[in-house]
Design a protein around this motif. Structure first.
Motif, PDB file in Angstrom:
ATOM      1  N   LEU A 145      -1.897   9.730  -6.818  1.00  0.00           N
ATOM      2  CA  LEU A 145      -2.906   8.662  -6.852  1.00  0.00           C
ATOM      3  C   LEU A 145      -2.755   7.750  -8.068  1.00  0.00           C
ATOM      4  O   LEU A 145      -2.926   6.530  -7.955  1.00  0.00           O
ATOM      5  N   HIS A 146      -2.412   8.305  -9.224  1.00  0.00           N
ATOM      6  CA  HIS A 146      -2.265   7.465 -10.428  1.00  0.00           C
ATOM      7  C   HIS A 146      -1.126   6.460 -10.250  1.00  0.00           C
ATOM      8  O   HIS A 146      -1.213   5.333 -10.711  1.00  0.00           O
ATOM      9  N   GLU A 147      -0.057   6.868  -9.561  1.00  0.00           N
ATOM     10  CA  GLU A 147       1.055   5.949  -9.296  1.00  0.00           C
ATOM     11  C   GLU A 147       0.637   4.882  -8.274  1.00  0.00           C
ATOM     12  O   GLU A 147       0.961   3.711  -8.415  1.00  0.00           O
ATOM     13  N   ILE A 148      -0.083   5.299  -7.231  1.00  0.00           N
ATOM     14  CA  ILE A 148      -0.525   4.375  -6.186  1.00  0.00           C
ATOM     15  C   ILE A 148      -1.454   3.316  -6.783  1.00  0.00           C
ATOM     16  O   ILE A 148      -1.324   2.123  -6.495  1.00  0.00           O
ATOM     17  N   GLU A 149      -2.387   3.754  -7.623  1.00  0.00           N
ATOM     18  CA  GLU A 149      -3.356   2.830  -8.228  1.00  0.00           C
ATOM     19  C   GLU A 149      -2.685   1.764  -9.078  1.00  0.00           C
ATOM     20  O   GLU A 149      -3.187   0.643  -9.179  1.00  0.00           O
ATOM     21  N   ASN A 150      -1.552   2.098  -9.678  1.00  0.00           N
ATOM     22  CA  ASN A 150      -0.890   1.178 -10.607  1.00  0.00           C
ATOM     23  C   ASN A 150       0.310   0.449 -10.007  1.00  0.00           C
ATOM     24  O   ASN A 150       1.011  -0.249 -10.718  1.00  0.00           O
TER      25      ASN A 150
END
Length: 106
Positions: free
Chosen positions: A14-19
């Protein structure tokens, strides 16, 4: 009515998707590809090869029954939005070659 798409997201990414500013375009492209060539399509994000997977598409008048777990998903069958839960289960059992029978009351 249109179409519905089932997408599996691995929460670890999720942290990669958000950024990721281009994630939406890649997801949209994967959904379009799945419509033309049904089957699993992975959407890479950052250092993750398959954190998002387009599993299937179905018309909005249908209901897709899936099993999800182990970072994967499988289509078990399809029914119609008007079907009760019992009708959906019976339909999928029939598609798989089984007959669903209610337990007798005690």
């Amino acid at each position: 009515m249109g179409w519905n798409t089932t997408v599996l997201v691995l929460n670890d990414a999720l942290h990669e998707i958000e950024n990721d500013p281009s994630f939406g375009k890649r997801l949209g492209f994967a959904i379009q590809q799945n419509h033309m060539r049904p089957g699993r399509i992975d959407v890479p994000v950052g250092c993750h090869a398959n954190p998002v997977t387009v599993l299937e598409q179905h018309h909005a008048d249908q209901v897709a029954m899936l099993a999800v777990g182990g970072n994967d998903g499988r289509v078990l069958g399809h029914g119609f939005w008007q079907d009760s839960n019992e009708q959906l289960l019976k339909r999928v059992a029939d598609e798989l070659g089984y007959r669903l029978v209610k337990k007798p009351k005690r």
